[in-house]
Design a protein around this motif. Structure first.
Motif, PDB file in Angstrom:
ATOM      1  N   GLY A  42       2.813   6.051 -18.500  1.00 60.00           N
ATOM      2  CA  GLY A  42       3.318   6.734 -17.316  1.00 60.00           C
ATOM      3  C   GLY A  42       2.337   6.789 -16.168  1.00 60.00           C
ATOM      4  N   ILE A  43       1.160   6.155 -16.295  1.00 63.37           N
ATOM      5  CA  ILE A  43       0.164   6.166 -15.216  1.00 63.37           C
ATOM      6  C   ILE A  43       0.613   5.220 -14.105  1.00 63.37           C
ATOM      7  CG2 ILE A  43      -2.216   5.629 -14.605  1.00 63.37           C
ATOM      8  CD1 ILE A  43      -3.034   6.442 -17.408  1.00 63.37           C
ATOM      9  N   SER A  44       0.612   5.713 -12.880  1.00 66.81           N
ATOM     10  CA  SER A  44       1.156   4.963 -11.756  1.00 66.81           C
ATOM     11  C   SER A  44       0.058   4.282 -10.934  1.00 66.81           C
ATOM     12  CB  SER A  44       1.951   5.914 -10.850  1.00 66.81           C
ATOM     13  OG  SER A  44       2.280   5.295  -9.633  1.00 66.81           O
ATOM     14  N   TRP A  45       0.376   3.085 -10.390  1.00 65.27           N
ATOM     15  CA  TRP A  45      -0.532   2.418  -9.461  1.00 65.27           C
ATOM     16  C   TRP A  45      -0.706   3.241  -8.190  1.00 65.27           C
ATOM     17  CZ3 TRP A  45      -3.643  -1.630 -10.260  1.00 65.27           C
ATOM     18  CH2 TRP A  45      -3.406  -2.421 -11.397  1.00 65.27           C
ATOM     19  N   HIS A  46       0.269   4.094  -7.916  1.00 67.77           N
ATOM     20  CA  HIS A  46       0.193   4.901  -6.690  1.00 67.77           C
ATOM     21  C   HIS A  46      -0.996   5.858  -6.699  1.00 67.77           C
ATOM     22  CE1 HIS A  46       1.646   8.042  -3.772  1.00 67.77           C
ATOM     23  NE2 HIS A  46       1.807   6.939  -3.079  1.00 67.77           N
ATOM     24  N   ASN A  47      -1.523   6.174  -7.896  1.00 66.08           N
ATOM     25  CA  ASN A  47      -2.719   7.024  -7.960  1.00 66.08           C
ATOM     26  C   ASN A  47      -3.879   6.410  -7.177  1.00 66.08           C
ATOM     27  OD1 ASN A  47      -1.651   9.078  -9.520  1.00 66.08           O
ATOM     28  ND2 ASN A  47      -2.102   8.034 -11.447  1.00 66.08           N
ATOM     29  N   LEU A  48      -3.924   5.085  -7.137  1.00 65.29           N
ATOM     30  CA  LEU A  48      -4.977   4.405  -6.377  1.00 65.29           C
ATOM     31  C   LEU A  48      -4.859   4.708  -4.884  1.00 65.29           C
ATOM     32  CD1 LEU A  48      -5.438   0.780  -7.788  1.00 65.29           C
ATOM     33  CD2 LEU A  48      -7.200   2.509  -7.440  1.00 65.29           C
ATOM     34  N   VAL A  49      -3.639   4.721  -4.403  1.00 64.26           N
ATOM     35  CA  VAL A  49      -3.414   5.018  -2.981  1.00 64.26           C
ATOM     36  C   VAL A  49      -3.834   6.456  -2.678  1.00 64.26           C
ATOM     37  CG1 VAL A  49      -1.711   5.097  -1.134  1.00 64.26           C
ATOM     38  CG2 VAL A  49      -1.507   3.376  -2.930  1.00 64.26           C
ATOM     39  N   VAL A  50      -3.490   7.364  -3.589  1.00 64.81           N
ATOM     40  CA  VAL A  50      -3.883   8.765  -3.407  1.00 64.81           C
ATOM     41  C   VAL A  50      -5.406   8.886  -3.391  1.00 64.81           C
ATOM     42  CG1 VAL A  50      -3.770  11.079  -4.403  1.00 64.81           C
ATOM     43  CG2 VAL A  50      -1.761   9.594  -4.468  1.00 64.81           C
ATOM     44  N   ALA A  51      -6.057   8.176  -4.319  1.00 58.96           N
ATOM     45  CA  ALA A  51      -7.517   8.241  -4.395  1.00 58.96           C
ATOM     46  C   ALA A  51      -8.168   7.714  -3.119  1.00 58.96           C
ATOM     47  CB  ALA A  51      -8.014   7.451  -5.603  1.00 58.96           C
ATOM     48  N   SER A  52      -7.529   6.754  -2.466  1.00 58.39           N
ATOM     49  CA  SER A  52      -8.100   6.191  -1.237  1.00 58.39           C
ATOM     50  C   SER A  52      -7.905   7.113  -0.042  1.00 58.39           C
ATOM     51  CB  SER A  52      -7.466   4.828  -0.940  1.00 58.39           C
ATOM     52  OG  SER A  52      -6.137   5.004  -0.470  1.00 58.39           O
ATOM     53  N   GLY A  53      -7.052   8.125  -0.191  1.00 57.82           N
ATOM     54  CA  GLY A  53      -6.809   9.055   0.899  1.00 57.82           C
ATOM     55  C   GLY A  53      -5.810   8.558   1.921  1.00 57.82           C
ATOM     56  N   SER A  54      -5.093   7.464   1.610  1.00 60.06           N
ATOM     57  CA  SER A  54      -4.159   6.882   2.579  1.00 60.06           C
ATOM     58  C   SER A  54      -2.717   6.974   2.100  1.00 60.06           C
ATOM     59  CB  SER A  54      -4.529   5.419   2.853  1.00 60.06           C
ATOM     60  OG  SER A  54      -4.637   4.694   1.642  1.00 60.06           O
ATOM     61  N   HIS A  55      -2.410   7.949   1.232  1.00 62.12           N
ATOM     62  CA  HIS A  55      -1.066   8.035   0.653  1.00 62.12           C
ATOM     63  C   HIS A  55       0.007   8.399   1.679  1.00 62.12           C
ATOM     64  CE1 HIS A  55      -3.075  11.906   0.342  1.00 62.12           C
ATOM     65  NE2 HIS A  55      -1.902  12.494   0.350  1.00 62.12           N
ATOM     66  N   GLN A  56      -0.356   9.197   2.705  1.00 58.88           N
ATOM     67  CA  GLN A  56       0.653   9.553   3.707  1.00 58.88           C
ATOM     68  C   GLN A  56       1.116   8.314   4.480  1.00 58.88           C
ATOM     69  OE1 GLN A  56      -1.153  12.682   6.023  1.00 58.88           O
ATOM     70  NE2 GLN A  56      -0.564  14.273   4.552  1.00 58.88           N
ATOM     71  N   GLU A  57       0.152   7.457   4.857  1.00 59.60           N
ATOM     72  CA  GLU A  57       0.493   6.228   5.568  1.00 59.60           C
ATOM     73  C   GLU A  57       1.307   5.292   4.668  1.00 59.60           C
ATOM     74  OE1 GLU A  57       0.328   5.236   8.488  1.00 59.60           O
ATOM     75  OE2 GLU A  57       0.529   3.051   8.396  1.00 59.60           O
ATOM     76  N   TYR A  58       0.933   5.201   3.408  1.00 59.39           N
ATOM     77  CA  TYR A  58       1.655   4.327   2.473  1.00 59.39           C
ATOM     78  C   TYR A  58       3.100   4.797   2.306  1.00 59.39           C
ATOM     79  CZ  TYR A  58       2.669   1.577  -1.703  1.00 59.39           C
ATOM     80  OH  TYR A  58       3.249   0.708  -2.599  1.00 59.39           O
TER      81      TYR A  58
END
Length: 310
Positions: A42-58
């Motif tokens: 259940g681990i999502s690739w989206h966690n990487l985007v969150v870790a980069s701090g750019s999840h709002q833009e994504y």
């Protein structure tokens, strides 16, 4: 004393170079982790985007959160200011205007670096050669930092470089811990507690901290002690406390650094105070979020003190 605009460019050169290396480390270890774990964790690739701090833009631009979309967004998307390509462009731009401050060989290395990344980006997009491509990026960043460390005089420029690099390193350590906390929650939600140790191993691996952790903590690998080590250890250079102490030393040397020094003293006490690191659902994420906001405040104080003084 340096001109404020030159000091600011040296500071941001160091921050962006560290950001390039950190992004490569994060994607590299995360790819290895998801390749090794069962697909039903259940681990999502989206966690990487969150870790980069750019999840709002994504999330504003994309609804698909699969591997290819996430990796392209983080590596080559020039409209994403946090992507590796965007950060490397800013590395080149900042060193272009400070070539008389930093070692001359750095300019050549950065130019060759950008050409290599542009010509081989597809290797990073495809999983087959991603490890090799990202490994070369990490080595090149370390080569540039090694050249600077070995040849640069410890003057004001050096201390602004330390401020930028240390702040960015501390920030990425917090983001990596946040990703680990999120992945741990995913494991609990999908009844996959048995893979939690692998998650925290990847968190430490991202920061080359596995061996230092074992030698220092002398306990079996677990989330609580991993978080404590990466936040509070004063001797491991990627731990938040160690980064803050390096910044405190440089702020104490630079002229007019008292406001930055006072802010750092308060932040160091906050890190030393610790928190409930075993609470990955609320306690740890809230603590990490508070520290990240404090680093944002620290950047503002640095900016007001040296780059845009009244």
């Amino acid at each position: 004393m340096m001109l404020s605009r030159v000091a600011e460019r040296v500071y941001w050169f160091a921050r962006y170079l560290e950001r390039v290396e950190s992004m490569a480390r994060l994607i590299n270890v995360y790819t290895s982790l998801l390749f090794d774990l069962p697909k039903d964790t259940g681990i999502s690739w989206h966690n990487l985007v969150v870790a980069s701090g750019s999840h709002q833009e994504y999330e504003r631009r994309f609804s698909v959160k699969d591997e290819k979309r996430v990796i392209k967004f983080l590596l080559e998307d020039t409209s994403n200011l946090s992507s590796l390509t965007s950060s490397l462009t800013m590395v080149r731009e900042n060193i272009r205007t400070t070539r008389d401050i930093l070692p001359a060989e750095c300019w050549e290395l950065v130019n060759e670096f950008q050409i290599f990344v542009n010509e081989n980006m597809q290797q990073g997009i495809n999983r087959r050669h991603r490890n090799e491509f990202l490994g070369d990026i990490i080595k090149t960043c370390q080569q540039i930092n090694g050249l600077i460390s070995d040849t640069m005089r410890r003057d004001d420029a050096w201390h602004f470089l330390v401020l930028g690099r240390s702040l960015e390193t501390a920030d990425m350590t917090l983001r990596t811990l946040e990703a680990g906390s999120r992945m741990s929650v995913d494991c609990f939600e999908h009844d996959s507690v048995h893979v939690t140790d692998a998650v925290w191993s990847s968190v430490l691996g991202t920061l080359n901290a596995i061996m230092p952790f074992r030698r220092t903590m002398k306990v079996s690998l677990n989330g609580e002690d991993s978080a404590r080590f990466l936040l509070e250890d004063t001797l491991f250079p990627r731990a938040v406390a160690a980064c803050l102490l390096d910044m405190r030393s440089s702020a104490g040397v630079l002229p007019g650094g008292m406001p930055v020094g006072k802010f750092l003293d308060q932040l160091i006490k906050k890190v030393e105070k610790g928190d409930h690191y075993d609470d990955v659902f609320e306690g740890l994420p809230a603590h990490l979020d508070e520290l990240q906001r404090s680093l944002g405040g620290l950047n503002n104080v640095i900016n007001d003190t040296w780059f845009t003084p009244s």
